[in-house]
Write a protein that holds these residues in place. Sequence first.
Motif, PDB file in Angstrom:
ATOM      1  N   TYR A 279       0.745  -1.270  -0.029  1.00  0.00           N
ATOM      2  CA  TYR A 279       0.389   0.319  -0.099  1.00  0.00           C
ATOM      3  C   TYR A 279       1.034   1.272   0.481  1.00  0.00           C
ATOM      4  O   TYR A 279       2.389   1.381   0.233  1.00  0.00           O
ATOM      5  N   PHE A 280       0.623   2.143  -0.741  1.00  0.00           N
ATOM      6  CA  PHE A 280       0.835   3.288  -0.186  1.00  0.00           C
ATOM      7  C   PHE A 280      -0.218   5.039  -1.609  1.00  0.00           C
ATOM      8  O   PHE A 280      -0.759   4.396  -2.192  1.00  0.00           O
ATOM      9  N   ARG A 281      -0.095   5.471  -0.861  1.00  0.00           N
ATOM     10  CA  ARG A 281      -0.594   6.615  -0.844  1.00  0.00           C
ATOM     11  C   ARG A 281       0.397   8.149  -1.266  1.00  0.00           C
ATOM     12  O   ARG A 281       1.096   8.528  -0.167  1.00  0.00           O
ATOM     13  N   GLY A 282       0.637   9.107  -2.275  1.00  0.00           N
ATOM     14  CA  GLY A 282       1.538   9.919  -1.842  1.00  0.00           C
ATOM     15  C   GLY A 282       1.757  10.159  -3.098  1.00  0.00           C
ATOM     16  O   GLY A 282       1.571   9.586  -4.620  1.00  0.00           O
TER      17      GLY A 282
ATOM     18  N   ALA B 191      10.068   5.414  -9.726  1.00  0.00           N
ATOM     19  CA  ALA B 191      10.706   4.244 -10.395  1.00  0.00           C
ATOM     20  C   ALA B 191       9.369   2.883  -9.793  1.00  0.00           C
ATOM     21  O   ALA B 191       8.609   1.792 -10.250  1.00  0.00           O
ATOM     22  N   VAL B 192       8.951   3.741  -8.805  1.00  0.00           N
ATOM     23  CA  VAL B 192       7.766   2.069  -8.144  1.00  0.00           C
ATOM     24  C   VAL B 192       6.362   2.967  -8.922  1.00  0.00           C
ATOM     25  O   VAL B 192       5.862   1.580  -9.248  1.00  0.00           O
ATOM     26  N   TRP B 193       6.406   4.105  -9.405  1.00  0.00           N
ATOM     27  CA  TRP B 193       5.072   4.304 -10.318  1.00  0.00           C
ATOM     28  C   TRP B 193       5.275   3.539 -11.132  1.00  0.00           C
ATOM     29  O   TRP B 193       4.177   2.779 -11.569  1.00  0.00           O
ATOM     30  N   GLU B 194       6.131   3.801 -12.394  1.00  0.00           N
ATOM     31  CA  GLU B 194       6.386   3.126 -13.080  1.00  0.00           C
ATOM     32  C   GLU B 194       6.534   1.881 -13.762  1.00  0.00           C
ATOM     33  O   GLU B 194       6.100   0.605 -14.436  1.00  0.00           O
ATOM     34  N   ASN B 195       7.627   0.515 -12.697  1.00  0.00           N
ATOM     35  CA  ASN B 195       7.162  -0.278 -11.963  1.00  0.00           C
ATOM     36  C   ASN B 195       6.244  -1.026 -11.734  1.00  0.00           C
ATOM     37  O   ASN B 195       5.576  -2.185 -12.312  1.00  0.00           O
TER      38      ASN B 195
ATOM     39  N   ASP C 258      17.519  -0.557  -5.435  1.00  0.00           N
ATOM     40  CA  ASP C 258      16.320  -1.921  -6.599  1.00  0.00           C
ATOM     41  C   ASP C 258      14.875  -1.734  -6.349  1.00  0.00           C
ATOM     42  O   ASP C 258      14.171  -2.656  -6.337  1.00  0.00           O
ATOM     43  N   VAL C 259      14.034  -0.386  -6.440  1.00  0.00           N
ATOM     44  CA  VAL C 259      13.343  -0.505  -6.477  1.00  0.00           C
ATOM     45  C   VAL C 259      11.919  -1.061  -7.841  1.00  0.00           C
ATOM     46  O   VAL C 259      11.478  -1.772  -7.008  1.00  0.00           O
ATOM     47  N   PRO C 260      13.164  -1.192  -9.017  1.00  0.00           N
ATOM     48  CA  PRO C 260      12.655  -2.177 -10.269  1.00  0.00           C
ATOM     49  C   PRO C 260      12.134  -3.619  -9.415  1.00  0.00           C
ATOM     50  O   PRO C 260      10.988  -4.331 -10.053  1.00  0.00           O
ATOM     51  N   GLU C 261      13.313  -3.857  -8.507  1.00  0.00           N
ATOM     52  CA  GLU C 261      12.968  -5.536  -7.776  1.00  0.00           C
ATOM     53  C   GLU C 261      11.666  -5.788  -6.497  1.00  0.00           C
ATOM     54  O   GLU C 261      11.994  -6.579  -5.322  1.00  0.00           O
ATOM     55  N   LEU C 262      11.003  -5.272  -6.374  1.00  0.00           N
ATOM     56  CA  LEU C 262      10.816  -4.536  -4.994  1.00  0.00           C
ATOM     57  C   LEU C 262       9.394  -6.072  -4.967  1.00  0.00           C
ATOM     58  O   LEU C 262       9.569  -6.147  -3.526  1.00  0.00           O
TER      59      LEU C 262
END
Length: 432
Positions: free
Chosen positions: A243-246, A267-271, A349-353
């Motif tokens: 979960y994330f809002r922002g 990167a979170v959004w794009e991936n 490493d965000v793309p591998e979250l």
Amino acid sequence: MLPLPSSFMGSKPSHTSPVDMKIRSCLSAILLFLFFSASSSEQNVRTERISGSAGDVLEDNPVGKLKVYVYELPSKYNKKLLQKDPRCLTHMFAAEIFMHRFLLSSPVRTRNPDEADWFYTPIYPTCDLTPTGLPLPFKSPRMMRSAIQLISSNWPYWNRTEGADHFFVVPHDFGACFHYQEEKAIERGILPLLQRATLVQTFGQRNHVCLDEGSITIPPFAPPQKMQAHFIPPDIPRSIFVYFRGLFYDVNNDPEGGYYARGARAAVWENFKNNPLFDISTDHPTTYYEDMQRAIFCLCPLGWAPWSPRLVEAVVFGCIPVIIADDIVLPFADAIPWEEIGVFVAEKDVPELDTILTSIPTEVILRKQRLLANPSMKRAMLFPQPAQPGDAFHQILNGLARKLPHDKSIYLKAGGKELNWTAGPVGDLKPW
């Protein structure tokens, strides 16, 4: 409890393609998701005490271990600022206000400055908000200089140590660097007159000019009563995986992109914007607090600064914080075992979250949730009214008490000086 298949975290088959790996990752996540949805009512009622010295430190009682003298300043430094803009009471920087109120009635307060271990200057440098609620730090250095000039002129205690036995609450984005943009904060550095004082601040990042080695890192203010009003029954399943809002981009202050959050939020959004396991959006629903209590993982990425109130909200609502902020120094790190209750993901490493989170063993997640369910963990992150044993106020006092006794070297020889009163930008030297 729903049994977890033995192959859930099994070894990876040889010669697996990247596509197959992604499919396995998603399948594992779905199984984990179902497992926690079914078992949450059982695990939510269980708690676990922090083992070892961290648990002892978290439950320390500072009363009797230190005495604090509170300077009496003209109201223009504190109360009048609040009267002018009551929004400062609910802002994420409100710790500066509530710490003042707490100390006025605290048993650690002494009215005899000669017996004090620490001296506190009640000043609200972040209570200067724009119409949209953003803090303006540009007057803060002049306000701080003015207050220090006042106490050094009217009392002898500052001059004997040049502030080494004084502490200041500076909860702005980059603490006593007093700027919301990192590169300009670095250029400014910590206000020269505060370089011997202990800074109590929300900003914490290793090897950064805006974090002094002796600083006490605290959580940002999150309104306890408001959060308490949104608690849901503990048997409600955690049916959201991530979960994330922002914001993901700050087009107003970073129109070209890439600078805000060092690109981590983008990167979170794009991936993961189309990943069904990720409930992420720029919307801020009225059910925000309830949604966090329905989630297993809550993303806590850096923004302009490495910290945010999401960290407090995640702990209070039992959602495992996923901390994406390289080199962050977390609140009360000697008392709260962040490695045990959170998940740390490097910005690169965000793309591998998705793979990282779905690879965490079930028993590890369950233990993190049990630790988060411990009431002492939640109390340590909050500034409640009235104060409670073990809350953030007391954790600050514990941090100050652990610095005692002061080394004799902090006391200057008669007439001695180390601070340069004329250092810093020319604008900071103007009267306030």
